[in-house]
Design a protein around this motif. Structure first.
Motif, PDB file in Angstrom:
ATOM      1  N   SER A 106       0.826  -1.210   0.000  1.00  0.00           N
ATOM      2  CA  SER A 106       0.000   0.000   0.000  1.00  0.00           C
ATOM      3  C   SER A 106       0.858   1.257   0.000  1.00  0.00           C
ATOM      4  N   LEU A 107       1.952   1.237   0.750  1.00  0.00           N
ATOM      5  CA  LEU A 107       2.860   2.387   0.773  1.00  0.00           C
ATOM      6  C   LEU A 107       3.513   2.579  -0.594  1.00  0.00           C
ATOM      7  N   LEU A 108       3.961   1.485  -1.193  1.00  0.00           N
ATOM      8  CA  LEU A 108       4.543   1.585  -2.536  1.00  0.00           C
ATOM      9  C   LEU A 108       3.522   2.131  -3.532  1.00  0.00           C
ATOM     10  N   TYR A 126      -3.629  -4.548  -7.499  1.00  0.00           N
ATOM     11  CA  TYR A 126      -3.339  -5.125  -8.805  1.00  0.00           C
ATOM     12  C   TYR A 126      -4.220  -4.480  -9.874  1.00  0.00           C
ATOM     13  N   PHE A 127      -5.485  -4.255  -9.551  1.00  0.00           N
ATOM     14  CA  PHE A 127      -6.401  -3.586 -10.477  1.00  0.00           C
ATOM     15  C   PHE A 127      -5.885  -2.174 -10.795  1.00  0.00           C
ATOM     16  N   GLN A 128      -5.428  -1.469  -9.782  1.00  0.00           N
ATOM     17  CA  GLN A 128      -4.893  -0.120  -9.987  1.00  0.00           C
ATOM     18  C   GLN A 128      -3.620  -0.161 -10.841  1.00  0.00           C
ATOM     19  N   PHE A 129      -2.791  -1.168 -10.601  1.00  0.00           N
ATOM     20  CA  PHE A 129      -1.573  -1.348 -11.399  1.00  0.00           C
ATOM     21  C   PHE A 129      -1.924  -1.574 -12.868  1.00  0.00           C
ATOM     22  N   LEU A 169       1.427 -10.274  -7.507  1.00  0.00           N
ATOM     23  CA  LEU A 169       0.994 -11.627  -7.878  1.00  0.00           C
ATOM     24  C   LEU A 169       1.404 -12.662  -6.836  1.00  0.00           C
ATOM     25  N   ILE A 170       2.614 -12.552  -6.326  1.00  0.00           N
ATOM     26  CA  ILE A 170       3.060 -13.477  -5.277  1.00  0.00           C
ATOM     27  C   ILE A 170       2.209 -13.309  -4.026  1.00  0.00           C
ATOM     28  N   GLY A 171       1.942 -12.055  -3.649  1.00  0.00           N
ATOM     29  CA  GLY A 171       1.092 -11.805  -2.487  1.00  0.00           C
ATOM     30  C   GLY A 171      -0.304 -12.362  -2.669  1.00  0.00           C
ATOM     31  N   LEU A 172      -0.892 -12.141  -3.833  1.00  0.00           N
ATOM     32  CA  LEU A 172      -2.222 -12.688  -4.110  1.00  0.00           C
ATOM     33  C   LEU A 172      -2.223 -14.213  -4.004  1.00  0.00           C
ATOM     34  N   ALA A 173      -1.198 -14.841  -4.541  1.00  0.00           N
ATOM     35  CA  ALA A 173      -1.111 -16.304  -4.484  1.00  0.00           C
ATOM     36  C   ALA A 173      -0.982 -16.792  -3.039  1.00  0.00           C
ATOM     37  N   LYS A 188       4.521  -5.670 -10.142  1.00  0.00           N
ATOM     38  CA  LYS A 188       3.592  -6.705 -10.608  1.00  0.00           C
ATOM     39  C   LYS A 188       3.843  -8.042  -9.919  1.00  0.00           C
ATOM     40  N   TRP A 189       5.101  -8.433  -9.813  1.00  0.00           N
ATOM     41  CA  TRP A 189       5.415  -9.749  -9.254  1.00  0.00           C
ATOM     42  C   TRP A 189       5.163  -9.800  -7.756  1.00  0.00           C
TER      43      TRP A 189
END
Length: 123
Positions: A39-41, A112-115, A53-57, A49-50
């Motif tokens: 969130s800070l980033l 991720y949607f915002q990205f 994706l890793i966090g979501l997984a 992106k990675w």
């Protein structure tokens, strides 16, 4: 959006701080700080992106691992989860963990949607 990301950062740092009395505090402190860092980033306009994706997984796998206990809680008529933890009501910890994981997953999905939206905008 920047203000929302700073609010999410502060919220998840707060979640991490109050985990010291959890049965497995370091796991939850790490997970909540991970979401706070993402969130800070995002607030700084730096998406990875990675990392997303890793966090979501990770959050999805953990939620699916606990889901059977969550389903048992629903089958039992959804007894209160605001009581203190007791040996005769272990569902409290599982339900709280499941809901925490879902919350983290949803925030990472939002990032991720915002990205993706920023990537499309830059095309």
């Amino acid at each position: 959006m920047k203000i929302l990301n700073y609010i999410l950062t502060a919220l998840f740092v707060t979640f991490a701080v109050v985990q010291y009395n959890d049965p497995d505090p370091w796991k939850w402190i790490f997970l909540y700080l991970f979401v706070a860092a993402v969130s800070l980033l995002a607030a700084l306009g730096k998406y990875n992106k990675w990392l997303l994706l890793i966090g979501l997984a990770i959050f999805a796998v953990e939620a699916f691992r606990i889901y059977p206990e969550f389903q048992n809680w629903i089958s039992d008529g959804m007894p209160s989860i605001v009581d203190s933890m007791q040996a005769e009501s272990p569902h409290i910890e599982f339900v709280r963990e499941f809901l925490g994981l879902i919350l983290c997953f949803l925030v990472l999905f939002f990032h991720y949607f915002q990205f993706r939206k920023s990537q499309i905008k830059n095309l």
